[in-house]
Design a protein around this motif. Structure first.
Motif, PDB file in Angstrom:
ATOM      1  N   GLY A  10       0.818  -1.205   0.000  1.00  0.00           N
ATOM      2  CA  GLY A  10       0.000   0.000   0.000  1.00  0.00           C
ATOM      3  C   GLY A  10       0.847   1.248   0.000  1.00  0.00           C
ATOM      4  O   GLY A  10       2.076   1.184   0.094  1.00  0.00           O
ATOM      5  N   GLY A  11       0.185   2.384  -0.078  1.00  0.00           N
ATOM      6  CA  GLY A  11       0.858   3.676  -0.057  1.00  0.00           C
ATOM      7  C   GLY A  11       0.151   4.639  -0.978  1.00  0.00           C
ATOM      8  O   GLY A  11      -0.711   4.252  -1.767  1.00  0.00           O
ATOM      9  N   PRO A  12       0.517   5.906  -0.901  1.00  0.00           N
ATOM     10  CA  PRO A  12      -0.137   6.916  -1.735  1.00  0.00           C
ATOM     11  C   PRO A  12       0.400   6.933  -3.162  1.00  0.00           C
ATOM     12  O   PRO A  12       1.392   6.270  -3.482  1.00  0.00           O
ATOM     13  CB  PRO A  12       0.220   8.222  -1.015  1.00  0.00           C
ATOM     14  CG  PRO A  12       1.562   7.943  -0.424  1.00  0.00           C
ATOM     15  CD  PRO A  12       1.499   6.498   0.009  1.00  0.00           C
ATOM     16  N   ALA A  13      -0.245   7.709  -4.004  1.00  0.00           N
ATOM     17  CA  ALA A  13       0.207   7.900  -5.382  1.00  0.00           C
ATOM     18  C   ALA A  13       1.645   8.403  -5.381  1.00  0.00           C
ATOM     19  O   ALA A  13       2.019   9.246  -4.561  1.00  0.00           O
ATOM     20  CB  ALA A  13      -0.695   8.908  -6.089  1.00  0.00           C
ATOM     21  N   GLY A  14       2.444   7.854  -6.273  1.00  0.00           N
ATOM     22  CA  GLY A  14       3.822   8.296  -6.400  1.00  0.00           C
ATOM     23  C   GLY A  14       4.800   7.604  -5.477  1.00  0.00           C
ATOM     24  O   GLY A  14       5.991   7.915  -5.479  1.00  0.00           O
ATOM     25  N   SER A  33      -0.185 -17.514  -5.849  1.00  0.00           N
ATOM     26  CA  SER A  33       0.355 -16.407  -5.056  1.00  0.00           C
ATOM     27  C   SER A  33       0.198 -15.079  -5.785  1.00  0.00           C
ATOM     28  O   SER A  33       0.421 -14.982  -6.985  1.00  0.00           O
ATOM     29  CB  SER A  33       1.828 -16.667  -4.753  1.00  0.00           C
ATOM     30  OG  SER A  33       1.946 -17.815  -3.942  1.00  0.00           O
ATOM     31  N   VAL A  34      -0.175 -14.051  -5.027  1.00  0.00           N
ATOM     32  CA  VAL A  34      -0.528 -12.749  -5.589  1.00  0.00           C
ATOM     33  C   VAL A  34       0.136 -11.635  -4.794  1.00  0.00           C
ATOM     34  O   VAL A  34       0.215 -11.704  -3.566  1.00  0.00           O
ATOM     35  CB  VAL A  34      -2.063 -12.547  -5.547  1.00  0.00           C
ATOM     36  CG1 VAL A  34      -2.459 -11.209  -6.130  1.00  0.00           C
ATOM     37  CG2 VAL A  34      -2.796 -13.674  -6.236  1.00  0.00           C
ATOM     38  N   VAL A  35       0.567 -10.611  -5.507  1.00  0.00           N
ATOM     39  CA  VAL A  35       0.967  -9.359  -4.859  1.00  0.00           C
ATOM     40  C   VAL A  35      -0.114  -8.338  -5.209  1.00  0.00           C
ATOM     41  O   VAL A  35      -0.395  -8.086  -6.373  1.00  0.00           O
ATOM     42  CB  VAL A  35       2.391  -8.891  -5.259  1.00  0.00           C
ATOM     43  CG1 VAL A  35       2.538  -8.679  -6.746  1.00  0.00           C
ATOM     44  CG2 VAL A  35       2.772  -7.642  -4.488  1.00  0.00           C
ATOM     45  N   VAL A  36      -0.770  -7.816  -4.175  1.00  0.00           N
ATOM     46  CA  VAL A  36      -1.880  -6.878  -4.321  1.00  0.00           C
ATOM     47  C   VAL A  36      -1.365  -5.492  -3.965  1.00  0.00           C
ATOM     48  O   VAL A  36      -0.791  -5.306  -2.892  1.00  0.00           O
ATOM     49  CB  VAL A  36      -3.048  -7.252  -3.378  1.00  0.00           C
ATOM     50  CG1 VAL A  36      -4.196  -6.261  -3.525  1.00  0.00           C
ATOM     51  CG2 VAL A  36      -3.519  -8.675  -3.623  1.00  0.00           C
ATOM     52  N   GLU A  37      -1.569  -4.542  -4.864  1.00  0.00           N
ATOM     53  CA  GLU A  37      -1.085  -3.194  -4.586  1.00  0.00           C
ATOM     54  C   GLU A  37      -2.116  -2.145  -4.936  1.00  0.00           C
ATOM     55  O   GLU A  37      -2.951  -2.357  -5.807  1.00  0.00           O
ATOM     56  CB  GLU A  37       0.226  -2.926  -5.336  1.00  0.00           C
ATOM     57  CG  GLU A  37       0.125  -2.943  -6.843  1.00  0.00           C
ATOM     58  CD  GLU A  37      -0.259  -1.621  -7.493  1.00  0.00           C
ATOM     59  OE1 GLU A  37      -0.281  -0.566  -6.831  1.00  0.00           O
ATOM     60  OE2 GLU A  37      -0.563  -1.654  -8.689  1.00  0.00           O
ATOM     61  N   GLY A  38      -2.033  -1.023  -4.232  1.00  0.00           N
ATOM     62  CA  GLY A  38      -2.890   0.107  -4.546  1.00  0.00           C
ATOM     63  C   GLY A  38      -3.045   1.044  -3.369  1.00  0.00           C
ATOM     64  O   GLY A  38      -2.770   0.689  -2.221  1.00  0.00           O
ATOM     65  N   ALA A  39      -3.497   2.230  -3.682  1.00  0.00           N
ATOM     66  CA  ALA A  39      -3.724   3.231  -2.642  1.00  0.00           C
ATOM     67  C   ALA A  39      -4.870   2.827  -1.716  1.00  0.00           C
ATOM     68  O   ALA A  39      -4.950   3.298  -0.589  1.00  0.00           O
ATOM     69  CB  ALA A  39      -4.018   4.591  -3.281  1.00  0.00           C
ATOM     70  N   PHE A  40      -5.746   1.942  -2.190  1.00  0.00           N
ATOM     71  CA  PHE A  40      -6.862   1.479  -1.364  1.00  0.00           C
ATOM     72  C   PHE A  40      -6.464   0.332  -0.432  1.00  0.00           C
ATOM     73  O   PHE A  40      -7.296  -0.167   0.319  1.00  0.00           O
ATOM     74  CB  PHE A  40      -8.040   1.039  -2.236  1.00  0.00           C
ATOM     75  CG  PHE A  40      -8.832   2.189  -2.786  1.00  0.00           C
ATOM     76  CD1 PHE A  40      -9.732   2.876  -1.985  1.00  0.00           C
ATOM     77  CD2 PHE A  40      -8.665   2.591  -4.090  1.00  0.00           C
ATOM     78  CE1 PHE A  40     -10.459   3.933  -2.480  1.00  0.00           C
ATOM     79  CE2 PHE A  40      -9.387   3.658  -4.609  1.00  0.00           C
ATOM     80  CZ  PHE A  40     -10.279   4.335  -3.799  1.00  0.00           C
ATOM     81  N   VAL A  41      -5.214  -0.108  -0.480  1.00  0.00           N
ATOM     82  CA  VAL A  41      -4.745  -1.147   0.439  1.00  0.00           C
ATOM     83  C   VAL A  41      -4.492  -0.468   1.787  1.00  0.00           C
ATOM     84  O   VAL A  41      -3.578   0.330   1.940  1.00  0.00           O
ATOM     85  CB  VAL A  41      -3.461  -1.832  -0.084  1.00  0.00           C
ATOM     86  CG1 VAL A  41      -2.894  -2.776   0.965  1.00  0.00           C
ATOM     87  CG2 VAL A  41      -3.755  -2.584  -1.375  1.00  0.00           C
ATOM     88  N   THR A  42      -5.351  -0.777   2.744  1.00  0.00           N
ATOM     89  CA  THR A  42      -5.282  -0.160   4.072  1.00  0.00           C
ATOM     90  C   THR A  42      -4.924  -1.214   5.121  1.00  0.00           C
ATOM     91  O   THR A  42      -5.106  -2.416   4.884  1.00  0.00           O
ATOM     92  CB  THR A  42      -6.640   0.458   4.450  1.00  0.00           C
ATOM     93  OG1 THR A  42      -7.590  -0.615   4.577  1.00  0.00           O
ATOM     94  CG2 THR A  42      -7.117   1.464   3.413  1.00  0.00           C
TER      95      THR A  42
END
Length: 164
Positions: free
Chosen positions: A6-10, A73-82
């Motif tokens: 997770g994390g913000p844009a950029g 197995s999966v790596v899930v990423e995005g700003a919505f990952v909280t």
């Protein structure tokens, strides 16, 4: 196995997650890339009015359903990952630039663009991380390779035997 980034844009989530997926033979799942599908599914379930924006419906059940359907197995990423979505166990990490670093990265990505809404996202994510045991990697001044190495160190044993 599910790894959460997770994390913000950029912050470098997409780049690092794609590299991690390629290197270790994981499926890359972008929460952001599925936003429209999630909006349509929420609307069909009566949880959201289609076309009214991203909405405040809970995307977690749809993300989990999508990821479980992959059967690998999966790596899930995005700003919505909280932290509320992913938990704060050893399989989750947040990449966080300072606001100043984020602005530099966003400007590099979109010179002269409006970045105010994305800075609001930084504040939202920072607030979600406060008071948790979430593992945060500060990415200021890091190259993509350095950030990838830090994420690999975080996921360590989970990645062993997954690929190269």
């Amino acid at each position: 196995m599910i790894l959460w980034v997770g994390g913000p844009a950029g912050a470098g989530k997409t780049t690092v997650s794609q590299l991690l997926a390629q290197k270790y033979g994981l499926v890359w799942y972008s929460v952001d890339a599925h936003a429209r599908d999630h909006e349509e599914r929420a609307a069909a379930a009566g949880l959201h009015v289609l076309g009214s924006g991203p909405g405040d419906f809970d995307r977690r059940p749809m993300i989990i359903e999508d990821v479980q359907a992959v059967k690998t197995s999966v790596v899930v990423e995005g700003a919505f990952v909280t932290p509320a979505m992913a938990g704060v166990a050893e399989n989750a990490v947040w990449l966080m630039p300072s606001k100043e670093e984020q602005l530099v990265r966003l400007e590099g990505r979109n010179p002269g663009g409006e970045h105010g809404g994305l800075i609001w996202g930084w504040e939202l994510i920072r607030g979600q991380l406060e008071g948790t045991d979430a593992h945060v990697i500060v990415v200021d001044g890091q190259t993509v390779e350095e950030t990838l190495k830090a994420v690999e160190q975080r996921f360590g044993a989970r990645l062993e035997g997954s690929g190269s």
